[in-house]
Design a protein around this motif. Structure first.
Motif, mmCIF file in Angstrom:
data_model
loop_
_atom_site.group_PDB
_atom_site.id
_atom_site.type_symbol
_atom_site.label_atom_id
_atom_site.label_comp_id
_atom_site.label_asym_id
_atom_site.label_seq_id
_atom_site.Cartn_x
_atom_site.Cartn_y
_atom_site.Cartn_z
ATOM 1 N N VAL A 43 12.928 -8.034 -15.807
ATOM 2 C CA VAL A 43 11.528 -7.846 -15.446
ATOM 3 C C VAL A 43 11.473 -7.422 -13.978
ATOM 4 N N GLY A 44 10.722 -6.362 -13.708
ATOM 5 C CA GLY A 44 10.591 -5.888 -12.333
ATOM 6 C C GLY A 44 9.974 -6.933 -11.428
ATOM 7 N N CYS A 45 10.446 -6.952 -10.185
ATOM 8 C CA CYS A 45 9.887 -7.891 -9.211
ATOM 9 C C CYS A 45 9.837 -7.235 -7.837
ATOM 10 N N ILE A 46 8.918 -7.712 -7.034
ATOM 11 C CA ILE A 46 8.830 -7.287 -5.637
ATOM 12 C C ILE A 46 8.873 -8.544 -4.787
ATOM 13 N N HIS A 47 9.920 -8.647 -3.978
ATOM 14 C CA HIS A 47 10.114 -9.752 -3.041
ATOM 15 C C HIS A 47 9.305 -9.447 -1.779
ATOM 16 N N TYR A 48 8.724 -10.452 -1.163
ATOM 17 C CA TYR A 48 7.853 -10.210 -0.011
ATOM 18 C C TYR A 48 8.557 -9.431 1.096
ATOM 19 N N GLY A 49 9.836 -9.696 1.321
ATOM 20 C CA GLY A 49 10.574 -8.990 2.365
ATOM 21 C C GLY A 49 10.719 -7.506 2.083
ATOM 22 N N GLN A 50 10.729 -7.137 0.819
ATOM 23 C CA GLN A 50 10.844 -5.721 0.452
ATOM 24 C C GLN A 50 9.560 -4.954 0.744
ATOM 25 N N ILE A 51 8.446 -5.650 0.832
ATOM 26 C CA ILE A 51 7.170 -4.974 1.077
ATOM 27 C C ILE A 51 7.200 -4.271 2.425
ATOM 28 N N TYR A 52 7.782 -4.907 3.434
ATOM 29 C CA TYR A 52 7.818 -4.227 4.726
ATOM 30 C C TYR A 52 9.171 -3.606 5.071
ATOM 31 N N TYR A 54 11.156 -1.905 2.316
ATOM 32 C CA TYR A 54 11.512 -0.912 1.306
ATOM 33 C C TYR A 54 10.311 -0.104 0.799
ATOM 34 N N TYR A 55 9.239 -0.785 0.450
ATOM 35 C CA TYR A 55 8.111 -0.120 -0.193
ATOM 36 C C TYR A 55 7.173 0.541 0.812
ATOM 37 N N LYS A 56 6.524 1.563 0.331
ATOM 38 C CA LYS A 56 5.463 2.199 1.113
ATOM 39 C C LYS A 56 4.142 1.609 0.624
ATOM 40 N N THR A 57 3.073 2.357 0.655
ATOM 41 C CA THR A 57 1.742 1.833 0.319
ATOM 42 C C THR A 57 1.534 1.626 -1.175
ATOM 43 N N PHE A 58 2.269 2.395 -2.015
ATOM 44 C CA PHE A 58 2.108 2.315 -3.466
ATOM 45 C C PHE A 58 3.474 2.277 -4.113
ATOM 46 N N ALA A 59 3.537 1.707 -5.322
ATOM 47 C CA ALA A 59 4.795 1.697 -6.075
ATOM 48 C C ALA A 59 4.499 1.796 -7.561
ATOM 49 N N THR A 60 5.374 2.523 -8.266
ATOM 50 C CA THR A 60 5.287 2.618 -9.721
ATOM 51 C C THR A 60 6.551 2.070 -10.373
ATOM 52 N N ALA A 99 0.353 -1.417 -3.353
ATOM 53 C CA ALA A 99 -0.459 -1.388 -4.572
ATOM 54 C C ALA A 99 0.485 -1.122 -5.738
ATOM 55 N N TRP A 100 0.428 -1.988 -6.761
ATOM 56 C CA TRP A 100 1.287 -1.820 -7.930
ATOM 57 C C TRP A 100 0.594 -0.865 -8.898
ATOM 58 N N LEU A 101 1.131 0.354 -9.013
ATOM 59 C CA LEU A 101 0.548 1.380 -9.867
ATOM 60 C C LEU A 101 1.395 1.654 -11.106
ATOM 61 N N GLY A 102 2.404 0.813 -11.333
ATOM 62 C CA GLY A 102 3.227 0.948 -12.528
ATOM 63 C C GLY A 102 2.460 0.543 -13.769
ATOM 64 N N GLN A 103 3.043 0.815 -14.934
ATOM 65 C CA GLN A 103 2.372 0.540 -16.211
ATOM 66 C C GLN A 103 2.588 -0.877 -16.716
ATOM 67 N N GLU A 104 3.711 -1.486 -16.347
ATOM 68 C CA GLU A 104 4.041 -2.807 -16.887
ATOM 69 C C GLU A 104 3.709 -3.913 -15.873
ATOM 70 N N THR A 105 3.650 -5.122 -16.383
ATOM 71 C CA THR A 105 3.447 -6.292 -15.533
ATOM 72 C C THR A 105 4.773 -6.634 -14.877
ATOM 73 N N ILE A 106 4.716 -6.905 -13.573
ATOM 74 C CA ILE A 106 5.906 -7.326 -12.827
ATOM 75 C C ILE A 106 5.617 -8.694 -12.237
ATOM 76 N N VAL A 107 6.506 -9.196 -11.377
ATOM 77 C CA VAL A 107 6.292 -10.505 -10.765
ATOM 78 C C VAL A 107 6.568 -10.438 -9.261
ATOM 79 N N THR A 108 6.070 -11.430 -8.565
ATOM 80 C CA THR A 108 6.369 -11.621 -7.148
ATOM 81 C C THR A 108 6.521 -13.108 -6.908
ATOM 82 N N GLY A 109 6.904 -13.454 -5.691
ATOM 83 C CA GLY A 109 7.183 -14.858 -5.422
ATOM 84 C C GLY A 109 6.534 -15.364 -4.148
ATOM 85 N N GLY A 110 7.143 -16.407 -3.595
ATOM 86 C CA GLY A 110 6.627 -17.061 -2.405
ATOM 87 C C GLY A 110 6.531 -16.122 -1.223
ATOM 88 N N HIS A 111 5.711 -16.483 -0.268
ATOM 89 C CA HIS A 111 5.434 -15.706 0.937
ATOM 90 C C HIS A 111 4.719 -14.399 0.614
#
Length: 188
Positions: A43-52, A54-60, A99-111
């Motif tokens: 299952v896709g996940c985005i860790h809080y540290g990756q937000i600043y 790895y990721y830009k403003t949007f992700a699919t 902003a999560w613009l992908g089609q499926e539900t993913i997860v995130t965690g603490g922080h």
């Protein structure tokens, strides 16, 4: 007169309404999720540290994954939700948003926290990158070495909430500008 001016005149002749984030959506705080939990597939996940980092403003698509079993215990992120890094080592990165613009539900965690809403996700993501947002979040930031902002404080931040067609036109223009900016950066 620009297309945005025409839409505002037509759809909100008395001006654009300003509302608190808590009036247009809800914040859900993340829980768990450490980098050691990552697996090669799942299952896709985005860790809080990756937000600043790895990721830009949007992700699919996500960079990382967790097992289905672990995902059931983590905070769900639905398409068009925003994920915010509520903790950072500096004021600039706290509340950085994807902003999560992908089609499926993913997860995130603490922080991290998830903002669920019925607005244009890109419009909101662009708002979270403005100086206007920065000035407001600064008032609520707590800590010295580690900066944190509580979701109940984020809910108090005020933003312009034009009708969806106006939001869509603003996004269209900003997307175009962002694409041109990327082309210029690639050329140098």
């Amino acid at each position: 007169m620009s297309r945005i001016d025409e839409l505002i005149q037509q759809l909100c002749p008395d001006g654009v309404e300003y509302k608190m984030l808590g009036e247009i959506g809800t914040f859900v705080r993340g829980n768990g999720l450490q980098k050691k939990d990552f697996v090669d597939h799942g299952v896709g996940c985005i860790h809080y540290g990756q937000i600043y980092t790895y990721y830009k403003t949007f992700a699919t698509e996500t960079k990382s994954f967790v097992t289905r079993e672990l995902s059931l215990r983590l905070t769900q992120v639905y398409p068009n939700d925003l994920i915010l890094a509520c903790t950072s080592e500096n004021i600039e990165d706290v509340c950085k948003t994807v902003a999560w613009l992908g089609q499926e539900t993913i997860v995130t965690g603490g922080h991290a926290c998830v903002f669920r809403h019925k607005q244009n996700a890109k419009y909101l993501a662009y708002f979270f990158a403005t100086d206007y947002f920065f000035a407001q979040k600064k008032k609520f930031a707590r800590g010295a070495k580690v900066i944190d902002i509580k979701t109940e404080d984020l809910a108090k931040i005020v933003l312009p909430v034009p009708p969806l067609p106006v939001q869509e036109e603003i996004v269209r223009i900003l997307d175009k500008f962002t694409a041109l900016e990327a082309e210029l950066e690639a050329a140098f």
